[in-house]
Design a protein around this motif. Structure first.
Motif, PDB file in Angstrom:
ATOM      1  N   GLU A 255       2.787   1.955   6.237  1.00 34.81           N
ATOM      2  CA  GLU A 255       2.817   1.001   7.356  1.00 34.81           C
ATOM      3  C   GLU A 255       1.571   0.127   7.417  1.00 34.81           C
ATOM      4  N   SER A 256       0.653   0.300   6.477  1.00 32.06           N
ATOM      5  CA  SER A 256      -0.608  -0.432   6.526  1.00 32.06           C
ATOM      6  C   SER A 256      -0.391  -1.939   6.374  1.00 32.06           C
ATOM      7  N   THR A 257      -1.150  -2.709   7.135  1.00 34.83           N
ATOM      8  CA  THR A 257      -1.129  -4.164   7.018  1.00 34.83           C
ATOM      9  C   THR A 257      -2.392  -4.681   6.337  1.00 34.83           C
TER      10      THR A 257
ATOM     11  N   ASP B 176      -4.840  -5.824   3.466  1.00 34.69           N
ATOM     12  CA  ASP B 176      -4.762  -6.370   2.110  1.00 34.69           C
ATOM     13  C   ASP B 176      -5.861  -5.689   1.305  1.00 34.69           C
TER      14      ASP B 176
END
Length: 216
Positions: free
Chosen positions: A157-159, A161
């Protein structure tokens, strides 16, 4: 005649809250969404939980329900600490933001007390007094929580970069931070199992030295 609101079991509320946690994360979990998922009016939740924090406390307790339940009686203290730490990490990883749910709750329940008792007793078995044993137990718990938070922050679920951040790190470290540059592979390693095991070994070794130093 008015229809009574359906009675809802506490365990069902917590189970549904954990399912919503997996879907929305801790910020997206609200009492309103929980009531909608249970098909009840929001005020009905307050029979069990007076606030979102009390709900989080109940979820934190549920997360560690399986931790430290099966500990061999003759288990060496180092193995007991490792077993409890491993079980705690796996328990927190079962649900999205599990470490964030558990951290800072200070829940006083059988599940939480059993987990703490297992580690405190292990350190006292090693020769630590009650104060050092409690501090050591907290230290291991903080380590597990911190590592799992990072592990989950880089999860599906990480956003973040991460590739862009890694490139920025490499560009800076190459020119100005030689030791960080030398450690770049370890810094960006995603082998959390290896990180966990190595860090836990270091903690146990350090605590063992402290116990020996206090009781020569």
């Amino acid at each position: 005649m008015a229809t009574k609101a359906p009675r809802i079991e506490r365990a069902k509320v917590i189970g549904t809250a954990l399912a919503l946690l997996d879907r929305y994360g801790i910020e997206g979990l609200t009492m309103r969404k929980l009531a909608q998922a249970l098909q009840i009016q929001a005020p009905s939740l307050y029979w069990h939980f007076e606030s979102k924090q009390s709900l989080i406390d109940g979820m934190a307790d549920a997360l560690v329900d399986a931790v430290a339940r099966d500990l061999p009686e003759a288990q060496p203290w180092e193995e007991r600490v490792r077993q409890v730490a491993v079980e705690l990490r796996l328990a927190l990883l079962q649900h999205r933001d599990g470490a964030r749910v558990f951290a800072g709750t200070y829940v006083v329940t059988d599940n939480v007390l059993r987990t703490g008792e297992a580690m405190i007793s292990a350190f006292m078995q090693a020769g630590a007094d009650a104060e050092l044993a409690a501090t050591s137990s907290f230290t291991v718990t903080y380590y597990v929580l911190g590592l799992v938070m990072e592990e989950q922050a880089l999860g599906p679920e990480s956003t973040l970069d991460l590739a862009a951040r890694k490139q920025t790190f490499l560009d800076s470290a190459r020119e100005k931070y030689p030791h960080s540059w030398a450690a770049r592979e370890a810094i960006f390693s995603e082998d959390f199992n290896a990180r966990f095991e190595t860090g836990l070994d270091l903690l146990i070794a350090g605590i063992k030295q402290r116990i020996v130093a206090d009781h020569p």
